[in-house]
Design an enzyme around this catalytic site. Structure first.
Site, PDB file in Angstrom:
ATOM      1  N   GLY A  10       0.445  -1.142   0.492  1.00  0.00           N
ATOM      2  CA  GLY A  10      -0.147   0.011  -0.160  1.00  0.00           C
ATOM      3  C   GLY A  10       0.629   1.841  -0.067  1.00  0.00           C
ATOM      4  O   GLY A  10       1.820   1.332   0.967  1.00  0.00           O
ATOM      5  N   ARG A  71       0.802  -5.249  -4.766  1.00  0.00           N
ATOM      6  CA  ARG A  71       0.941  -5.778  -3.438  1.00  0.00           C
ATOM      7  C   ARG A  71       1.065  -7.380  -4.553  1.00  0.00           C
ATOM      8  O   ARG A  71       0.799  -8.568  -3.756  1.00  0.00           O
ATOM      9  CB  ARG A  71      -0.320  -5.928  -2.923  1.00  0.00           C
ATOM     10  CG  ARG A  71      -0.971  -4.359  -1.992  1.00  0.00           C
ATOM     11  CD  ARG A  71      -2.002  -5.478  -1.007  1.00  0.00           C
ATOM     12  NE  ARG A  71      -2.338  -4.349  -0.822  1.00  0.00           N
ATOM     13  CZ  ARG A  71      -1.782  -3.651   0.300  1.00  0.00           C
ATOM     14  NH1 ARG A  71      -1.139  -3.616   0.830  1.00  0.00           N
ATOM     15  NH2 ARG A  71      -2.488  -2.447   0.770  1.00  0.00           N
ATOM     16  N   ASP A 102       5.912  -4.990   5.828  1.00  0.00           N
ATOM     17  CA  ASP A 102       6.313  -6.842   6.666  1.00  0.00           C
ATOM     18  C   ASP A 102       6.651  -7.437   4.649  1.00  0.00           C
ATOM     19  O   ASP A 102       7.423  -8.049   5.124  1.00  0.00           O
ATOM     20  CB  ASP A 102       5.815  -6.689   7.201  1.00  0.00           C
ATOM     21  CG  ASP A 102       4.396  -6.945   7.452  1.00  0.00           C
ATOM     22  OD1 ASP A 102       2.920  -6.068   6.520  1.00  0.00           O
ATOM     23  OD2 ASP A 102       3.251  -7.842   7.677  1.00  0.00           O
ATOM     24  N   THR A 124       5.041   2.513   6.256  1.00  0.00           N
ATOM     25  CA  THR A 124       3.606   2.199   6.209  1.00  0.00           C
ATOM     26  C   THR A 124       2.536   2.473   7.223  1.00  0.00           C
ATOM     27  O   THR A 124       3.123   3.158   7.975  1.00  0.00           O
ATOM     28  CB  THR A 124       3.396   0.324   6.773  1.00  0.00           C
ATOM     29  OG1 THR A 124       2.055   0.235   7.045  1.00  0.00           O
ATOM     30  CG2 THR A 124       4.449   0.388   8.105  1.00  0.00           C
ATOM     31  N   ILE A 125       1.378   3.312   6.663  1.00  0.00           N
ATOM     32  CA  ILE A 125       0.838   4.096   8.059  1.00  0.00           C
ATOM     33  C   ILE A 125       0.196   3.324   9.108  1.00  0.00           C
ATOM     34  O   ILE A 125       0.403   3.709  10.461  1.00  0.00           O
ATOM     35  CB  ILE A 125      -0.639   4.254   7.228  1.00  0.00           C
ATOM     36  CG1 ILE A 125      -0.942   3.547   6.789  1.00  0.00           C
ATOM     37  CG2 ILE A 125      -0.109   5.364   6.242  1.00  0.00           C
ATOM     38  CD1 ILE A 125      -2.814   4.216   6.941  1.00  0.00           C
ATOM     39  N   ASP A 126       0.681   1.700   9.250  1.00  0.00           N
ATOM     40  CA  ASP A 126       0.766   1.233  10.113  1.00  0.00           C
ATOM     41  C   ASP A 126       1.307   1.017  11.503  1.00  0.00           C
ATOM     42  O   ASP A 126       0.902   0.622  12.174  1.00  0.00           O
ATOM     43  CB  ASP A 126       0.185  -0.263   9.660  1.00  0.00           C
ATOM     44  CG  ASP A 126      -1.352  -0.776   8.630  1.00  0.00           C
ATOM     45  OD1 ASP A 126      -1.867   0.265   8.504  1.00  0.00           O
ATOM     46  OD2 ASP A 126      -0.673  -1.143   7.435  1.00  0.00           O
ATOM     47  N   ASP A 128       3.751  -1.429  12.069  1.00  0.00           N
ATOM     48  CA  ASP A 128       3.776  -2.151  12.721  1.00  0.00           C
ATOM     49  C   ASP A 128       4.569  -2.912  12.023  1.00  0.00           C
ATOM     50  O   ASP A 128       4.894  -4.287  12.606  1.00  0.00           O
ATOM     51  CB  ASP A 128       2.579  -2.784  12.339  1.00  0.00           C
ATOM     52  CG  ASP A 128       2.334  -2.911  10.602  1.00  0.00           C
ATOM     53  OD1 ASP A 128       3.260  -2.725  10.196  1.00  0.00           O
ATOM     54  OD2 ASP A 128       1.265  -4.020  10.221  1.00  0.00           O
ATOM     55  N   ARG A 161     -25.060  12.778  19.082  1.00  0.00           N
ATOM     56  CA  ARG A 161     -24.805  11.646  18.040  1.00  0.00           C
ATOM     57  C   ARG A 161     -24.184  11.065  19.202  1.00  0.00           C
ATOM     58  O   ARG A 161     -23.073  11.417  20.153  1.00  0.00           O
ATOM     59  CB  ARG A 161     -25.216  11.972  17.140  1.00  0.00           C
ATOM     60  CG  ARG A 161     -26.238  11.962  16.917  1.00  0.00           C
ATOM     61  CD  ARG A 161     -25.698  12.310  14.664  1.00  0.00           C
ATOM     62  NE  ARG A 161     -27.139  12.598  14.208  1.00  0.00           N
ATOM     63  CZ  ARG A 161     -27.039  13.111  12.635  1.00  0.00           C
ATOM     64  NH1 ARG A 161     -26.222  13.014  12.403  1.00  0.00           N
ATOM     65  NH2 ARG A 161     -28.203  12.884  12.695  1.00  0.00           N
ATOM     66  N   MET A 168      -7.605   2.913  10.006  1.00  0.00           N
ATOM     67  CA  MET A 168      -6.978   1.667   8.848  1.00  0.00           C
ATOM     68  C   MET A 168      -6.111   1.164  10.292  1.00  0.00           C
ATOM     69  O   MET A 168      -5.983   1.778  11.297  1.00  0.00           O
ATOM     70  CB  MET A 168      -6.203   1.809   7.856  1.00  0.00           C
ATOM     71  CG  MET A 168      -6.731   1.872   6.589  1.00  0.00           C
ATOM     72  SD  MET A 168      -5.203   1.732   5.169  1.00  0.00           S
ATOM     73  CE  MET A 168      -7.055   2.063   4.232  1.00  0.00           C
ATOM     74  N   GLY A 169      -4.700   0.051   9.940  1.00  0.00           N
ATOM     75  CA  GLY A 169      -4.217  -0.412  10.916  1.00  0.00           C
ATOM     76  C   GLY A 169      -3.725  -2.087  10.990  1.00  0.00           C
ATOM     77  O   GLY A 169      -3.066  -2.190  11.277  1.00  0.00           O
ATOM     78  N   ARG A 170      -4.407  -2.102   9.900  1.00  0.00           N
ATOM     79  CA  ARG A 170      -4.231  -4.048   9.604  1.00  0.00           C
ATOM     80  C   ARG A 170      -4.751  -4.959  11.758  1.00  0.00           C
ATOM     81  O   ARG A 170      -5.688  -4.178  11.992  1.00  0.00           O
ATOM     82  CB  ARG A 170      -3.560  -4.393   8.851  1.00  0.00           C
ATOM     83  CG  ARG A 170      -3.571  -5.758   8.703  1.00  0.00           C
ATOM     84  CD  ARG A 170      -3.018  -5.913   6.930  1.00  0.00           C
ATOM     85  NE  ARG A 170      -3.629  -5.976   5.974  1.00  0.00           N
ATOM     86  CZ  ARG A 170      -2.886  -5.843   5.134  1.00  0.00           C
ATOM     87  NH1 ARG A 170      -1.258  -5.564   4.635  1.00  0.00           N
ATOM     88  NH2 ARG A 170      -3.408  -5.352   3.568  1.00  0.00           N
ATOM     89  N   HIS A 272      -8.653   5.396   2.454  1.00  0.00           N
ATOM     90  CA  HIS A 272      -7.670   5.689   2.447  1.00  0.00           C
ATOM     91  C   HIS A 272      -7.138   7.363   1.761  1.00  0.00           C
ATOM     92  O   HIS A 272      -6.781   7.478   1.593  1.00  0.00           O
ATOM     93  CB  HIS A 272      -7.637   5.138   0.645  1.00  0.00           C
ATOM     94  CG  HIS A 272      -7.914   3.850   0.455  1.00  0.00           C
ATOM     95  ND1 HIS A 272      -9.051   3.382   0.468  1.00  0.00           N
ATOM     96  CD2 HIS A 272      -6.841   2.634   0.717  1.00  0.00           C
ATOM     97  CE1 HIS A 272      -9.039   1.277   0.399  1.00  0.00           C
ATOM     98  NE2 HIS A 272      -7.723   1.949   0.713  1.00  0.00           N
TER      99      HIS A 272
HETATM  100  O1  F6P Z   1      -0.817  -1.942   4.823  1.00  0.00           O
HETATM  101  C1  F6P Z   1      -1.106  -0.707   5.094  1.00  0.00           C
HETATM  102  C2  F6P Z   1      -3.358  -0.553   4.833  1.00  0.00           C
HETATM  103  O2  F6P Z   1      -3.605   0.733   4.294  1.00  0.00           O
HETATM  104  C3  F6P Z   1      -3.510  -1.113   6.146  1.00  0.00           C
HETATM  105  O3  F6P Z   1      -3.865  -0.025   7.096  1.00  0.00           O
HETATM  106  C4  F6P Z   1      -5.275  -1.876   5.144  1.00  0.00           C
HETATM  107  O4  F6P Z   1      -5.561  -2.560   5.854  1.00  0.00           O
HETATM  108  C5  F6P Z   1      -4.729  -1.394   4.270  1.00  0.00           C
HETATM  109  O5  F6P Z   1      -3.419  -1.409   3.758  1.00  0.00           O
HETATM  110  C6  F6P Z   1      -5.695  -1.519   2.424  1.00  0.00           C
HETATM  111  O6  F6P Z   1      -5.334  -1.946   1.392  1.00  0.00           O
HETATM  112  P1  F6P Z   1      -5.995  -1.723   0.116  1.00  0.00           P
HETATM  113  O7  F6P Z   1      -5.283  -0.339  -0.964  1.00  0.00           O
HETATM  114  O8  F6P Z   1      -5.069  -3.195  -0.294  1.00  0.00           O
HETATM  115  O9  F6P Z   1      -7.156  -1.953  -0.178  1.00  0.00           O
END
Ligand code: F6P
Length: 342
Positions: A10, A71, A102, A124-126, A128, A161, A168-170, A272
């Site tokens: 990503g 990917r 990773d 990675t934005i995650d 991790d 509300r 995100m973050g998986r 995204h």
């Molecule tokens: O690995 C980065 C990430 O943004 C995750 O946080 C998310 O689950 C995934 O990519 C989304 O991937 P895609 O671009 O395939 O929708």
């Protein structure tokens, strides 16, 4: 020396800043650069571009990647893995700098064990990846989540509300925790800590009882409700690295909270947006430092390594160490966030 560069997985803000730093410093060593298009895909079926001074000029603030990404996992088939090695040799690449998370760096580690001179740069934005305090891209994602929470705050309060914000973050809750703290979330849910929906409703009701008629809940896409026993997924399909598409926790939670508390609830999926656009100043500097160190490693002949941030120092660790396990949220940090729940 002919150095290949690729960006895989990503995308995230700061990829172009790394490419620029690698190439500008590398020119000082007298190296030439071959940009590999669309991650490992550009080595399975060769697709490359010469990286000239002009090509990397003006790209520092640009989001995305001038090289494209995918990917593609060449290690899924022996034929693709052989093609990558053959093409690296045919393209006469003396080293390959791989900018990725990773998955991409896992491939770089395997190629290194097969004799290819690879170097990794953690993106990675995650956030991790192990062995590094921060990956570039993360700070930008957190800033976007904070911006979104600030905006959602006023409309949520105006309508009294509950707003569930899915980020995100998986499998890691770093974006949720940092974004949630910065944006003043009333509850933060992360994959590392399965939660009870009743507990979440309890926080919301407690706020109501204290005169706060609105609540902001930040849910990492991989957050696990004990009631369902697993992460909420879009469908069963997996990508080339075996990952399922996460998503749906925000909608699920908003529905459950409204059902259980009677409070009107909505959800927003930031998706995204968190990965697009220009990098923050922090990410530009981090990406630049990573790029400079990556090309130095090539110059020093130190391969099979990933540049990393430890404290405020740029260091290097083995690709194997970086990719052997995911870096999940530090519970001290989560405890800090919990102080503000309810
Ligand atoms: O690995 C980065 C990430 O943004 C995750 O946080 C998310 O689950 C995934 O990519 C989304 O991937 P895609 O671009 O395939 O929708």
């Amino acid at each position: 020396m002919n150095v290949g560069i690729l960006t895989g997985g990503g995308d995230c803000p700061g990829l172009n800043a790394v490419i620029r730093a690698v190439v500008k410093k590398g020119f000082q060593y007298g190296y030439e650069f071959t940009g590999i298009k669309n991650g490992w895909k550009g080595l399975v079926e060769p697709s490359t571009v010469k990286l000239t001074k002009d090509a990397v000029s003006g790209i520092l603030p640009l989001g995305g990647t001038i090289l494209g990404t995918s990917r593609t996992n060449p290690m899924k088939s022996a034929r693709d893995a052989e093609a990558v090695i053959r093409n690296i040799n045919e393209l006469k690449l003396d080293a390959v700098i791989c900018i990725g998370g990773d998955d991409t760096l896992g491939v770089a580690a395997k190629l290194y064990s097969k004799g290819i001179k690879t170097i990794g740069v953690p993106k990675t934005i995650d956030n991790d990846l192990s062995g590094t305090d921060f990956t570039f891209g993360f700070d930008t994602a957190v800033s976007i989540v904070t911006w979104a929470l600030d905006r959602l705050h006023s409309t949520t309060e105006a309508h009294q509300r509950v707003m569930v914000v899915e980020v995100m973050g998986r499998h890691a809750g770093w974006i949720a925790v940092y974004g949630g703290i910065a944006g003043g979330a009333d509850v933060i849910l992360i994959p590392e800590k399965p939660f009870d929906i009743d507990e979440v409703c309890g926080h919301v009701k407690k706020r109501k009882a204290a005169g706060k008629n609105f609540s902001l809940v930040v849910a990492a896409e991989g957050a696990v409700p004990r009631e369902t026993g697993g992460m909420i997924t879009k469908d069963r399909e997996t990508d080339a690295f075996g990952h399922v598409k996460l998503g749906g926790i925000g909608e699920f939670l908003a529905r459950e909270i409204e059902k259980k508390t009677g409070f009107e609830s909505r959800h927003v999926v930031l998706g995204h947006l968190q990965r697009g656009g220009t990098p923050t100043a922090y990410d530009r500097v981090l990406a630049t430092r990573y790029g400079l160190r990556a090309i130095e490693l090539v110059h020093e002949g130190k391969f099979g390594r990933m540049v990393a941030l430890q404290g405020n120092k740029i260091v290097d660790i083995t690709l194997e160490e970086a990719t052997s396990k995911l870096k999940t949220v530090d519970m001290e940090m989560f405890k800090a966030a919990q102080v503000f729940f309810g």
